[in-house]
Design a protein around this motif. Structure first.
Motif, PDB file in Angstrom:
ATOM      1  N   ALA E  21       0.871  -1.168   0.000  1.00 44.08           N
ATOM      2  CA  ALA E  21       0.000   0.000   0.000  1.00 44.08           C
ATOM      3  C   ALA E  21       0.918   1.231   0.000  1.00 44.08           C
ATOM      4  O   ALA E  21       2.135   1.099   0.150  1.00 44.08           O
ATOM      5  CB  ALA E  21      -0.890  -0.010   1.224  1.00 44.08           C
ATOM      6  N   THR E  22       0.357   2.412  -0.176  1.00 44.85           N
ATOM      7  CA  THR E  22       1.197   3.612  -0.102  1.00 44.85           C
ATOM      8  C   THR E  22       1.217   4.178   1.317  1.00 44.85           C
ATOM      9  O   THR E  22       1.748   5.260   1.551  1.00 44.85           O
ATOM     10  CB  THR E  22       0.717   4.708  -1.083  1.00 44.85           C
ATOM     11  N   ALA E  23       0.613   3.444   2.239  1.00 45.97           N
ATOM     12  CA  ALA E  23       0.673   3.824   3.654  1.00 45.97           C
ATOM     13  C   ALA E  23       0.666   2.534   4.466  1.00 45.97           C
ATOM     14  O   ALA E  23       0.271   1.476   3.974  1.00 45.97           O
ATOM     15  CB  ALA E  23      -0.512   4.705   4.040  1.00 45.97           C
ATOM     16  N   LYS E  24       1.094   2.616   5.684  1.00 47.85           N
ATOM     17  CA  LYS E  24       1.157   1.441   6.562  1.00 47.85           C
ATOM     18  C   LYS E  24      -0.242   0.879   6.802  1.00 47.85           C
ATOM     19  O   LYS E  24      -1.200   1.640   6.967  1.00 47.85           O
ATOM     20  CB  LYS E  24       1.783   1.867   7.901  1.00 47.85           C
ATOM     21  N   LEU E  25      -0.385  -0.426   6.848  1.00 42.19           N
ATOM     22  CA  LEU E  25      -1.643  -1.060   7.279  1.00 42.19           C
ATOM     23  C   LEU E  25      -1.489  -1.377   8.760  1.00 42.19           C
ATOM     24  O   LEU E  25      -0.566  -2.096   9.148  1.00 42.19           O
ATOM     25  CB  LEU E  25      -1.894  -2.350   6.482  1.00 42.19           C
ATOM     26  N   TRP E  26      -2.374  -0.870   9.579  1.00 42.40           N
ATOM     27  CA  TRP E  26      -2.224  -1.035  11.025  1.00 42.40           C
ATOM     28  C   TRP E  26      -2.589  -2.451  11.485  1.00 42.40           C
ATOM     29  O   TRP E  26      -3.613  -3.012  11.093  1.00 42.40           O
ATOM     30  CB  TRP E  26      -3.107  -0.031  11.775  1.00 42.40           C
ATOM     31  N   THR E  27      -1.749  -3.013  12.351  1.00 48.03           N
ATOM     32  CA  THR E  27      -2.040  -4.307  12.966  1.00 48.03           C
ATOM     33  C   THR E  27      -3.003  -4.089  14.140  1.00 48.03           C
ATOM     34  O   THR E  27      -3.180  -2.954  14.608  1.00 48.03           O
ATOM     35  CB  THR E  27      -0.764  -4.951  13.538  1.00 48.03           C
ATOM     36  N   ASP E  28      -3.568  -5.189  14.639  1.00 47.76           N
ATOM     37  CA  ASP E  28      -4.461  -5.078  15.799  1.00 47.76           C
ATOM     38  C   ASP E  28      -3.733  -4.489  17.008  1.00 47.76           C
ATOM     39  O   ASP E  28      -4.307  -3.700  17.767  1.00 47.76           O
ATOM     40  CB  ASP E  28      -5.029  -6.463  16.148  1.00 47.76           C
ATOM     41  N   ALA E  29      -2.464  -4.850  17.133  1.00 46.72           N
ATOM     42  CA  ALA E  29      -1.696  -4.329  18.274  1.00 46.72           C
ATOM     43  C   ALA E  29      -1.551  -2.810  18.169  1.00 46.72           C
ATOM     44  O   ALA E  29      -1.687  -2.086  19.164  1.00 46.72           O
ATOM     45  CB  ALA E  29      -0.313  -4.997  18.329  1.00 46.72           C
ATOM     46  N   GLU E  30      -1.281  -2.329  16.990  1.00 47.48           N
ATOM     47  CA  GLU E  30      -1.146  -0.880  16.795  1.00 47.48           C
ATOM     48  C   GLU E  30      -2.481  -0.163  17.031  1.00 47.48           C
ATOM     49  O   GLU E  30      -2.521   0.930  17.598  1.00 47.48           O
ATOM     50  CB  GLU E  30      -0.611  -0.587  15.386  1.00 47.48           C
ATOM     51  N   VAL E  31      -3.550  -0.809  16.591  1.00 45.56           N
ATOM     52  CA  VAL E  31      -4.881  -0.229  16.810  1.00 45.56           C
ATOM     53  C   VAL E  31      -5.174  -0.129  18.309  1.00 45.56           C
ATOM     54  O   VAL E  31      -5.668   0.899  18.796  1.00 45.56           O
ATOM     55  CB  VAL E  31      -5.961  -1.077  16.104  1.00 45.56           C
ATOM     56  N   GLU E  32      -4.842  -1.172  19.017  1.00 51.13           N
ATOM     57  CA  GLU E  32      -5.082  -1.204  20.468  1.00 51.13           C
ATOM     58  C   GLU E  32      -4.420  -0.028  21.187  1.00 51.13           C
ATOM     59  O   GLU E  32      -4.963   0.509  22.155  1.00 51.13           O
ATOM     60  CB  GLU E  32      -4.510  -2.504  21.071  1.00 51.13           C
ATOM     61  N   ALA E  33      -3.255   0.346  20.678  1.00 51.94           N
ATOM     62  CA  ALA E  33      -2.457   1.356  21.366  1.00 51.94           C
ATOM     63  C   ALA E  33      -2.915   2.793  21.092  1.00 51.94           C
ATOM     64  O   ALA E  33      -2.404   3.732  21.684  1.00 51.94           O
ATOM     65  CB  ALA E  33      -0.977   1.202  20.958  1.00 51.94           C
ATOM     66  N   ASN E  34      -3.890   2.955  20.185  1.00 52.55           N
ATOM     67  CA  ASN E  34      -4.346   4.314  19.851  1.00 52.55           C
ATOM     68  C   ASN E  34      -5.845   4.434  20.134  1.00 52.55           C
ATOM     69  O   ASN E  34      -6.673   3.913  19.381  1.00 52.55           O
ATOM     70  CB  ASN E  34      -4.053   4.593  18.363  1.00 52.55           C
ATOM     71  N   PRO E  35      -6.200   5.106  21.225  1.00 54.19           N
ATOM     72  CA  PRO E  35      -7.611   5.126  21.669  1.00 54.19           C
ATOM     73  C   PRO E  35      -8.588   5.626  20.598  1.00 54.19           C
ATOM     74  O   PRO E  35      -9.691   5.084  20.469  1.00 54.19           O
ATOM     75  CB  PRO E  35      -7.581   6.085  22.870  1.00 54.19           C
ATOM     76  N   ARG E  36      -8.171   6.628  19.834  1.00 56.77           N
ATOM     77  CA  ARG E  36      -9.070   7.212  18.826  1.00 56.77           C
ATOM     78  C   ARG E  36      -9.349   6.187  17.707  1.00 56.77           C
ATOM     79  O   ARG E  36     -10.494   6.008  17.296  1.00 56.77           O
ATOM     80  CB  ARG E  36      -8.397   8.466  18.250  1.00 56.77           C
ATOM     81  N   VAL E  37      -8.302   5.540  17.246  1.00 55.21           N
ATOM     82  CA  VAL E  37      -8.455   4.528  16.194  1.00 55.21           C
ATOM     83  C   VAL E  37      -9.212   3.316  16.754  1.00 55.21           C
ATOM     84  O   VAL E  37     -10.099   2.758  16.113  1.00 55.21           O
ATOM     85  CB  VAL E  37      -7.077   4.105  15.644  1.00 55.21           C
ATOM     86  N   ARG E  38      -8.854   2.949  17.976  1.00 53.80           N
ATOM     87  CA  ARG E  38      -9.485   1.790  18.597  1.00 53.80           C
ATOM     88  C   ARG E  38     -11.003   1.962  18.730  1.00 53.80           C
ATOM     89  O   ARG E  38     -11.769   1.011  18.522  1.00 53.80           O
ATOM     90  CB  ARG E  38      -8.877   1.574  19.993  1.00 53.80           C
ATOM     91  N   ALA E  39     -11.426   3.177  19.038  1.00 56.15           N
ATOM     92  CA  ALA E  39     -12.868   3.427  19.183  1.00 56.15           C
ATOM     93  C   ALA E  39     -13.604   3.170  17.870  1.00 56.15           C
ATOM     94  O   ALA E  39     -14.697   2.590  17.852  1.00 56.15           O
ATOM     95  CB  ALA E  39     -13.099   4.876  19.645  1.00 56.15           C
ATOM     96  N   VAL E  40     -13.003   3.563  16.762  1.00 56.97           N
ATOM     97  CA  VAL E  40     -13.638   3.310  15.462  1.00 56.97           C
ATOM     98  C   VAL E  40     -13.653   1.822  15.171  1.00 56.97           C
ATOM     99  O   VAL E  40     -14.679   1.262  14.758  1.00 56.97           O
ATOM    100  CB  VAL E  40     -12.922   4.088  14.336  1.00 56.97           C
ATOM    101  N   PHE E  41     -12.524   1.162  15.394  1.00 55.78           N
ATOM    102  CA  PHE E  41     -12.465  -0.278  15.127  1.00 55.78           C
ATOM    103  C   PHE E  41     -13.478  -1.042  16.005  1.00 55.78           C
ATOM    104  O   PHE E  41     -14.118  -1.988  15.537  1.00 55.78           O
ATOM    105  CB  PHE E  41     -11.039  -0.806  15.363  1.00 55.78           C
ATOM    106  N   ASP E  42     -13.600  -0.618  17.241  1.00 56.86           N
ATOM    107  CA  ASP E  42     -14.583  -1.264  18.132  1.00 56.86           C
ATOM    108  C   ASP E  42     -15.993  -1.098  17.568  1.00 56.86           C
ATOM    109  O   ASP E  42     -16.797  -2.040  17.581  1.00 56.86           O
ATOM    110  CB  ASP E  42     -14.517  -0.647  19.542  1.00 56.86           C
ATOM    111  N   ASP E  43     -16.280   0.091  17.049  1.00 54.51           N
ATOM    112  CA  ASP E  43     -17.624   0.339  16.515  1.00 54.51           C
ATOM    113  C   ASP E  43     -17.843  -0.443  15.213  1.00 54.51           C
ATOM    114  O   ASP E  43     -18.947  -0.937  14.972  1.00 54.51           O
ATOM    115  CB  ASP E  43     -17.831   1.843  16.283  1.00 54.51           C
ATOM    116  N   ILE E  44     -16.807  -0.563  14.393  1.00 54.34           N
ATOM    117  CA  ILE E  44     -16.922  -1.367  13.166  1.00 54.34           C
ATOM    118  C   ILE E  44     -17.268  -2.811  13.541  1.00 54.34           C
ATOM    119  O   ILE E  44     -18.182  -3.425  12.983  1.00 54.34           O
ATOM    120  CB  ILE E  44     -15.603  -1.327  12.355  1.00 54.34           C
TER     121      ILE E  44
END
Lengths: 154, 154, 154, 154, 154, 154
Positions: E21-44
């Motif tokens: 990709a032209t940008a990093k694809l975030w792993t679950d671990a990386e998502v866990e560490a970022n509250p703002r991103v994690r909130a979206v993933f939780d809602d998805i």
């Protein structure tokens, strides 16, 4: 670099995804078992005088009516003799496929054009025209140039 | 139907907007006054053996460097003799312009193709190929068909 | 799932097809042997101060005239100093390449933009503008909204 | 004006059709009568410090939810300060609109860019980049050039 | 055929590039560490009642504001009940993605349509309409057919 | 502002050009005189139970073979009963026409959809899906997101 995790898995499996179509590609055995599909494949092979039937038709085989209509059109438009020669038709086909960014069609019709005698020099001139047209299309659209009255059909 | 209000005004003025470009179209008098632009216009007239210079060049005149480079490319790609005949090049040009939905370019190059001898029968076959290619492009993309190995360059 | 047959073969070979171009990619040895192509490659390396020459130029090498003209244009448009800064030009380039769905160009110019200092925040804002424009383009076209007279060039 | 025949009538009326949208354009009076639409129009006027509300919003007014969401996005993406300057955002917007062949958006955002200070020289360079990108996009797609490994994200 | 050199290397590495990709694809671990991103993933995950979060969201995670706004729009447009049924919306989505030549979106929304009950017959009819529309679009644009007055909004 | 000169003439005549097609539009009298074209027009009128035949068919009349094949396909794809309802087919048609920026087709099929019962609410949801898809297409392409293995056809 990474030994586990969804990220890694996604990237590995993605390596396979470019062999994925969004519908099944029919094998010769499956084609044999369906008389309607088989009739089209037989005609493709007879018309082209070749056993090779490319993936496009193997994907359309899922939809026999669409397969029949598309092959009938291709045969009428691209194969029956007319006032444009077959190589010119292929170049027009590749031009359309390029702007539509259809990788499959660019590949298959460039191969077809070469089979019909396209030389490297002709390919070079073709590429130059396609590039030139793309460039002036962008300019004319960005500038919203009004059409000259002189271009009206007589 | 409506005698006043912004809605009505908008629609009336919109009737004029299709004569609007996003940049000034240069008149002959303005061209005369700018030696760099005039040199290109003189060469266009001499090369085409016609006094008519269409709006495309009158809009590019705002950008002399772009005007010079674009005319030099057009002259080299479309006018200098090569291995593709001039009518074939025009058909490729119209094909690209059609898919890019460039009304100006479709008009100007269809007029150019007719001037180079395009017959109604050839136009009909051209349209059929462009339509057929557009159709199969859509099918190949919607089906994400993998490219056959047989299409590889030898 | 299947051990033999055309279907299986097609899918396996398709795994290779994304390394296929529709023309030969020239190796350094081939470039060395052709003075006209070599001159362009030498200038690319000198201008960019890097030995790396990407596949785009290796494919254009098949057409020396097109190679020369394209490199001359790129050098003039993207490298010579002007009134737009180099990073802004790259963003415009990526925007065009995205809408044209040109994977190669999106990759090469995103890499170029990063090399010129594009930050993650800037990339995010760029993506937001491209997405927003794509969305409103679709709305304006589906609604066929007439252009306001107020947008006329003064 | 005319004596008979659908064809003639169609061509006369067609002269009017470019003022036709596929949905009603709301007048100020209609906007006033709908509190939800009026709130968005009030915010557009307050944010832009201008009474002029262009046709895009008058067409979206038919769909209040879409109107609200689109304006909220535009405000966030195009108006709130960030790391890209407002003029750069407009140039990206015009580039996308050009390739999508959206006449309305090319007009409205070129006008917006001029209002934000776009000079003729900058417009010329912008056009050159858009044209160059369109040209190389076509070449890269027609040649199906494989992406260089060097472009991978670090 | 070739054992060394840039050409060979380029083609080998290109085999890998379709996982880039032209940008990093975030792993679950990386998502866990970022509250703002994690909130979206939780809602998805909660909204879709599935643990699987596809790469689109892993790439958008680099831009939390864009991630939040895009997910909010998708949820509102595609998931909230309205007057169009969910399968119809997916077919419209695939049609747009096909013409934009977005391989990722064609794949993801064809999969979504199948999950919502798309049958092979419906897929075949969908493909036929997309192909037919593409064909007549090309004809209408190449012929620059004026819009009939009869199509005006009442 | 200007009373004479090519610039002024061009802009005046341009006001007319949007009624120009690149081929003749056949009048009813011309259709009557050509049995092959007349047969298609008779079938269009009988099938649609209306005397109105829109400009698209009047332009295709120049190419009887293309006229016959296109009408046969439209009749089969859009009119014969199938598994997708007629309104859904029209929405797919408008979606394709929007992304292809085909003004004629957007107008004619939006009118057709309204004739088949499209409500303002449905139109609004349709527009929202087309806009959303265009937006995410741009994001997925700009980010070159690899396809998830989970989307593979079972």
């Amino acid at each position: 670099m990474k030994l586990a995790g969804i990220h890694f898995a996604a990237r590995i499996t993605a390596g396979r995804n470019h062999t994925m179509a969004t519908a099944k590609l029919w094998t010769d055995a499956e084609v044999e078992a369906n008389p309607r599909v088989r009739a089209v494949f037989d005609d493709i092979r007879a018309t082209r005088k070749s056993d090779f039937v490319n993936n496009f038709w193997r994907a359309l085989a899922n939809q026999p009516a669409l397969l029949e209509r598309t092959w009938a059109s291709i045969k009428s438009v691209m194969i029956e003799p007319g006032t444009l020669d077959p190589l010119t038709k292929e170049l027009i086909y590749i031009a359309v496929s390029t702007v539509n960014s259809c990788a499959y069609c660019v590949h298959s019709h460039t191969a077809a054009a070469r089979a019909k005698g396209l030389t490297d020099d002709q390919h070079g001139e073709f590429l130059a025209v396609v590039a030139m047209a793309s460039e002036t299309n962008a300019l004319a659209t960005a500038l919203q140039i009004p059409v000259d009255a002189e271009f009206a059909v007589q």
